[in-house]
Motif scaffolding. Structure first.
Motif, mmCIF file in Angstrom:
data_model
loop_
_atom_site.group_PDB
_atom_site.id
_atom_site.type_symbol
_atom_site.label_atom_id
_atom_site.label_comp_id
_atom_site.label_asym_id
_atom_site.label_seq_id
_atom_site.Cartn_x
_atom_site.Cartn_y
_atom_site.Cartn_z
ATOM 1 N N VAL A 1 0.879 -1.175 0.000
ATOM 2 C CA VAL A 1 0.000 0.000 0.000
ATOM 3 C C VAL A 1 0.907 1.213 0.000
ATOM 4 N N SER A 2 0.861 1.992 -1.045
ATOM 5 C CA SER A 2 1.779 3.116 -1.215
ATOM 6 C C SER A 2 1.356 4.309 -0.357
ATOM 7 N N PRO A 3 2.252 5.281 -0.152
ATOM 8 C CA PRO A 3 1.870 6.496 0.583
ATOM 9 C C PRO A 3 0.704 7.225 -0.086
ATOM 10 N N GLN A 4 0.664 7.212 -1.409
ATOM 11 C CA GLN A 4 -0.423 7.889 -2.108
ATOM 12 C C GLN A 4 -1.762 7.186 -1.847
ATOM 13 N N GLU A 5 -1.724 5.856 -1.861
ATOM 14 C CA GLU A 5 -2.956 5.109 -1.591
ATOM 15 C C GLU A 5 -3.411 5.303 -0.146
ATOM 16 N N ALA A 6 -2.462 5.334 0.774
ATOM 17 C CA ALA A 6 -2.806 5.530 2.182
ATOM 18 C C ALA A 6 -3.387 6.926 2.404
ATOM 19 N N ARG B 1 -6.924 3.415 8.515
ATOM 20 C CA ARG B 1 -6.936 3.910 7.136
ATOM 21 C C ARG B 1 -5.572 4.453 6.737
ATOM 22 N N LYS B 2 -4.774 4.788 7.708
ATOM 23 C CA LYS B 2 -3.556 5.540 7.458
ATOM 24 C C LYS B 2 -2.360 4.650 7.069
ATOM 25 N N PHE B 3 -2.513 3.357 7.102
ATOM 26 C CA PHE B 3 -1.362 2.478 6.967
ATOM 27 C C PHE B 3 -0.765 2.480 5.560
ATOM 28 N N ILE B 4 0.518 2.779 5.515
ATOM 29 C CA ILE B 4 1.376 2.395 4.395
ATOM 30 C C ILE B 4 1.877 0.991 4.748
ATOM 31 N N TRP B 5 2.048 0.152 3.729
ATOM 32 C CA TRP B 5 2.404 -1.246 3.994
ATOM 33 C C TRP B 5 3.501 -1.643 3.021
ATOM 34 N N ASP B 6 4.639 -2.079 3.548
ATOM 35 C CA ASP B 6 5.691 -2.596 2.662
ATOM 36 C C ASP B 6 6.192 -3.936 3.165
ATOM 37 N N ALA B 7 6.903 -4.666 2.297
ATOM 38 C CA ALA B 7 7.320 -6.024 2.642
ATOM 39 C C ALA B 7 8.516 -6.446 1.804
ATOM 40 N N TRP C 1 10.516 5.301 8.719
ATOM 41 C CA TRP C 1 9.936 3.963 8.658
ATOM 42 C C TRP C 1 10.094 3.335 7.281
ATOM 43 N N GLY C 2 9.862 4.083 6.231
ATOM 44 C CA GLY C 2 10.035 3.520 4.895
ATOM 45 C C GLY C 2 11.463 3.118 4.607
ATOM 46 N N LYS C 3 12.396 3.824 5.209
ATOM 47 C CA LYS C 3 13.805 3.537 4.971
ATOM 48 C C LYS C 3 14.314 2.363 5.793
ATOM 49 N N TYR C 4 13.857 2.247 7.046
ATOM 50 C CA TYR C 4 14.523 1.325 7.964
ATOM 51 C C TYR C 4 13.688 0.133 8.448
ATOM 52 N N SER C 5 12.397 0.300 8.700
ATOM 53 C CA SER C 5 11.670 -0.691 9.489
ATOM 54 C C SER C 5 11.801 -2.113 8.949
ATOM 55 N N THR C 6 11.431 -2.332 7.696
ATOM 56 C CA THR C 6 11.432 -3.690 7.168
ATOM 57 C C THR C 6 12.845 -4.245 7.038
ATOM 58 N N GLU C 7 13.795 -3.401 6.700
ATOM 59 C CA GLU C 7 15.190 -3.848 6.654
ATOM 60 C C GLU C 7 15.662 -4.296 8.035
ATOM 61 N N VAL C 8 15.233 -3.579 9.058
ATOM 62 C CA VAL C 8 15.621 -3.955 10.426
ATOM 63 C C VAL C 8 14.982 -5.285 10.814
ATOM 64 N N ILE C 9 13.727 -5.491 10.416
ATOM 65 C CA ILE C 9 13.072 -6.775 10.700
ATOM 66 C C ILE C 9 13.882 -7.918 10.092
ATOM 67 N N ALA C 10 14.226 -7.793 8.812
ATOM 68 C CA ALA C 10 14.959 -8.856 8.121
ATOM 69 C C ALA C 10 16.298 -9.116 8.796
ATOM 70 N N HIS C 11 16.994 -8.043 9.150
ATOM 71 C CA HIS C 11 18.292 -8.194 9.824
ATOM 72 C C HIS C 11 18.124 -8.886 11.174
ATOM 73 N N SER D 1 11.901 7.006 1.491
ATOM 74 C CA SER D 1 11.598 5.580 1.542
ATOM 75 C C SER D 1 12.312 4.846 0.432
ATOM 76 N N THR D 2 12.887 3.705 0.759
ATOM 77 C CA THR D 2 13.506 2.860 -0.260
ATOM 78 C C THR D 2 12.489 1.942 -0.903
ATOM 79 N N GLY D 3 11.275 1.901 -0.316
ATOM 80 C CA GLY D 3 10.239 1.040 -0.878
ATOM 81 C C GLY D 3 9.703 1.614 -2.165
#
Length: 787
Positions: free
Chosen positions: A289-294, A324-330, A354-364, A782-784
């Motif tokens: 879910v992109s920032p524009q969609e959110a 409603r506000k959620f951006i979602w990346d994976a 969050w777009g830059k770090y969160s999911t990368e931190v999860i994977a690490h 965001s890197t997403g």
């Protein structure tokens, strides 16, 4: 000062004295074994720390239907619980946890909260004092047996006893249903482990929902029912089971949850499903879910609802988030060939962090924790950004860390966010998989998790600014008055200084074991063995202590006793140093040595002043007064001296002659244990030529005398200084007594001008400077990206 000498034979006698000769041990034996404190091993839990042949644990499976009321900020739901009795006991009743009841006006937590009125109080403090005004807690509408028969039940604050119509025998199951509702707390006013955040700019809510359903308590071999009341600190003890949860929310909400989405065709668009599929094999985050969609969804108010259904196998709990506000990346990672989908849900207010770090931190985090414990076997790992500062559930965690409104942030905010994500995602391992009892022992999940968090942070970035890991970071706490401390082995609700006691001290203790006491190879193997043995089971402290010793072959009872069961502190000191040299009896060597010492001995103050005051003493004025002794050199070697030396060595063996002429230096170092906590002795010796050597002496040096010992060091080169614990590996609370000759402990104080206004962070300062120079500011984005 002249140095004492001693005969070689006397030196050998001194060095071979039995240790007991200097033993004046008093008080508790710091090396006594823990058998008297630990539970007796049995067929359920063995003396090695492994589960026994008869180990068992209960099972609870859930089918939950829950509805979110976005207008009233309320939850309603019903559930079917299938409870399987795998114990050897017959059960006549079951205990269910009602943790939302901590927010009931009449709860024990509300009645026993303490506080003080200050002359100036922030609104948040007043909200805390007035939390009893919130109409929270479960309203139970029904408890019934499968088939519709009502079951009697009794609610005791945060616990509910359900009485069974017939006893539940071993290997039998019972299915019963519970209906409930409750009001959701405003997390910004009533700080709990779940709640909502309201965004007045776009009039939207963000929900992080947990402890939302009545949950089975643990029944175990070591304590029976774990039904201690939930008072706030002691988190949760829960059995494993399979979950199927259907969450009904407004149709324009995005819902993330524990487990795998079962009906993507019903709740996601075709493009969102395609992006989700692409993310599985992506090496960087893909926007579902992109920032524009959110942002478009923020402005909508869709009529109707959608039901999101998630399923999770072999988990101990379930949590979810909706907005409603959620951006979602994976993005995807693999552990032992098993794909893991790492995902983040966050509002636009979380970017750019969050777009830059969160999911990368999860994977690490998943990769690093899997390396130090066991491979992560769940299909997803999720980080949600919202009102909760940090809280963990299986496969899903709530995490804080929000940049300023202009998109800038301080280094502290960046690293704080990365650390909290590592910590909360890491809780998937402790206690979600290695399932310790948090209601009783917070340190078994918080402390062990904080330790692996430290290892993970250090693999994220060189010299990462970790808060809990190095022993020096616990010194300030260890220095505090003992009346303000409790042993680590204290029940979660009775712990003082919770962050230091449950998080920092156990984590740093484990790092000391790894780096100083056991070494990385032995420690890492034993720690992985503990994780392997107790994955998806219920370990106790004794199981951890025993496994660490069993798998490493290291007796650590002294460490558990001191670090975990006491509030003693480390303060090792050098009380004194004596230097010795062997008297070689060779007149050429000994006379030359004495001549050198004499020449280096400073003249007295009288002798120095007499040089000017008495230009020519009488014997120089009248040479006839001089005799033999005015020319006699007592340090000149005579033939008679050499003859006596040759006669002495003639009767010695070649080895004994070598000892006489070896020129070795002997240093007798007196060591004191002033703090009472037993620790290894780490000694750094600096030689006269500037080279250094470190000696690591195991803690067993204190086994005969806990208070004071003497250690002899033998060196070929002269030593000019001794320093204890030069790299601060043992949390020594007083470095001023760690050196010989004594050294001033480095410290500093700071001068500052009091500022009432918050200073801009470095990114804001750079922005202001570049705007002044009419240059654009480069800020992280965001890197997403949608693929």
């Amino acid at each position: 000062m002249l140095k004492p000498t001693l005969l070689a034979a006397g030196l050998v006698a001194l060095l071979t004295l039995p240790v007991a000769a200097q033993s004046t041990n008093s008080g508790t034996d710091k090396f006594a074994q823990l058998e008297t404190l630990l539970p007796t091993p049995n067929s359920y839990r063995t003396a090695s720390g492994a589960p026994g042949t008869d180990y068992w644990q209960q099972r609870a499976d859930y089918n939950i239907r829950v509805r979110l009321d976005d207008e009233k900020q309320a939850i309603s739901g019903d559930e079917d619980i299938t409870y399987t009795n795998l114990s050897p006991d017959v059960l006549t009743y079951l205990w269910v946890q009602l943790d939302q009841n901590i927010l009931d006006k009449t709860s024990i937590a509300a009645a026993t909260q303490v506080g003080e009125i200050q002359p100036r109080m922030p609104f948040q403090a007043m909200d805390y004092l007035q939390r009893g005004g919130f109409d929270g807690g479960f309203v139970i509408s029904e408890v019934k047996l499968k088939g519709g028969r009502g079951l009697p039940y009794v609610i005791n604050n945060t616990m509910m006893r359900v009485d069974l119509p017939t006893p539940l025998k071993p290997k039998q199951s019972v299915t019963f249903s519970i209906g409930w509702r409750y009001n959701i707390n405003d997390q910004t006013k009533i700080n709990q482990r779940s709640g909502y955040e309201y965004f007045p700019e776009d009039k939207n809510y963000l929900y992080e929902i947990a402890q939302f359903y009545p949950r089975m308590a643990v029944y175990s071999d070591n304590q029976g029912w774990q039904h201690k009341q939930f008072l706030g600190n002691g988190e949760f003890a829960l059995p494993f089971g399979d979950y199927r949860v259907s969450i009904t929310a407004p149709a324009d909400h995005v819902v993330g949850a524990t487990g795998v989405l079962q009906n993507p065709n019903d709740v996601l668009s075709s493009s969102q499903r395609q992006r989700l599929s692409q993310a599985v094999g992506a090496s960087s985050p893909v926007l579902i879910v992109s920032p524009q969609e959110a942002e478009k969804a923020e402005q909508s108010r869709a009529k109707g609802t959608k039901t999101w259904t998630y399923a999770a196998k072999n988990v101990r709990d379930f949590a979810w988030a909706s907005s409603r506000k959620f951006i979602w990346d994976a993005m995807g990672v693999k552990q032992d060939g098993v794909p893991v989908l790492c995902m983040s849900y966050y509002p636009k207010e979380g970017n750019p962090l969050w777009g830059k770090y969160s999911t990368e931190v999860i994977a690490h985090t998943i990769k690093t924790y899997s390396k130090y414990t066991i491979p992560y076997a769940y299909p997803v790992a999720i980080s949600v950004h919202g009102p909760v500062g940090g809280m963990e559930y299986p496969m899903l965690s709530f995490n804080g860390g929000r940049p300023e409104k202009d998109g800038t942030y301080s280094a502290e905010r960046k690293y704080g966010m990365i650390s909290v994500i590592i910590h909360e995602v890491g809780h998937n391992f402790f206690p979600m998989i290695i399932n310790s009892d948090e209601r009783q022992w917070s340190w078994m999940d918080e402390g062990l998790n904080s330790f692996v968090q430290y290892l993970t942070e250090q693999e994220w970035e060189r010299d990462y600014p970790s808060r809990r890991g190095d022993p020096a970071q616990i010194v300030a706490y260890m220095r505090t008055d003992k009346s303000l401390q409790t042993p680590i082995m204290t029940n979660s609700e009775s712990v003082l200084q919770f962050g230091n006691n449950a998080y920092a001290k156990p984590a740093i203790g484990l790092n000391m074991l790894r780096e100083t006491i056991m070494g990385r190879e032995l420690f890492d193997y034993a720690f992985k063995e503990y994780a392997r043995r107790w994955a998806y089971k219920h370990p106790t402290p004794a199981d951890f202590f025993r496994t660490m010793e069993d798998a490493s072959g290291v007796d650590l009872d002294w460490f558990w006793r001191g670090w975990f069961y006491s509030v003693e502190y480390t303060d090792l000191a050098i009380a004194g140093v004596k230097q010795y040299r062997v008297d070689s009896k060779n007149p050429d060597i000994e006379n030359a040595r004495q001549r050198e010492l004499t020449s280096k001995t400073p003249k007295t103050i009288s002798q120095q002043r007499n040089v000017a005051a008495i230009p020519q003493p009488l014997v120089d004025q009248k040479p006839q007064l001089k005799d033999f002794y005015n020319q006699y050199d007592p340090l000149a070697t005579t033939p008679a001296d050499q003859q006596r030396y040759q006669q002495l060595v003639k009767g010695l063996s070649a080895e004994q002659q070598q000892r006489l002429n070896g020129g070795l230096n002997f240093y007798e170092v007196s060591l004191k244990n002033l703090g009472g906590l037993t620790m290894p002795v780490i000694v750094q010796m600096t030689y006269a030529d500037g080279q250094q050597e470190i000696m690591n002496i195991p803690a067993e040096i204190w086994r005969k005398n806990n208070a004071e010992v003497t250690k002899v060091f033998i060196t070929e080169k002269p030593v000019v200084s001794f320093v204890l614990d030069p790299y601060q590996q043992t949390a020594d609370t007083d470095l001023s007594n760690n050196a010989w000759p004594q050294q001033a402990a480095p410290s500093r104080f700071e001068l500052y001008e009091y500022q009432q206004r918050q200073q801009p962070n470095p990114m804001q300062q750079q922005s202001a400077l570049q705007q002044k120079e009419q240059k654009p500011l480069t800020t992280p984005t965001s890197t997403g990206g949608t693929k």
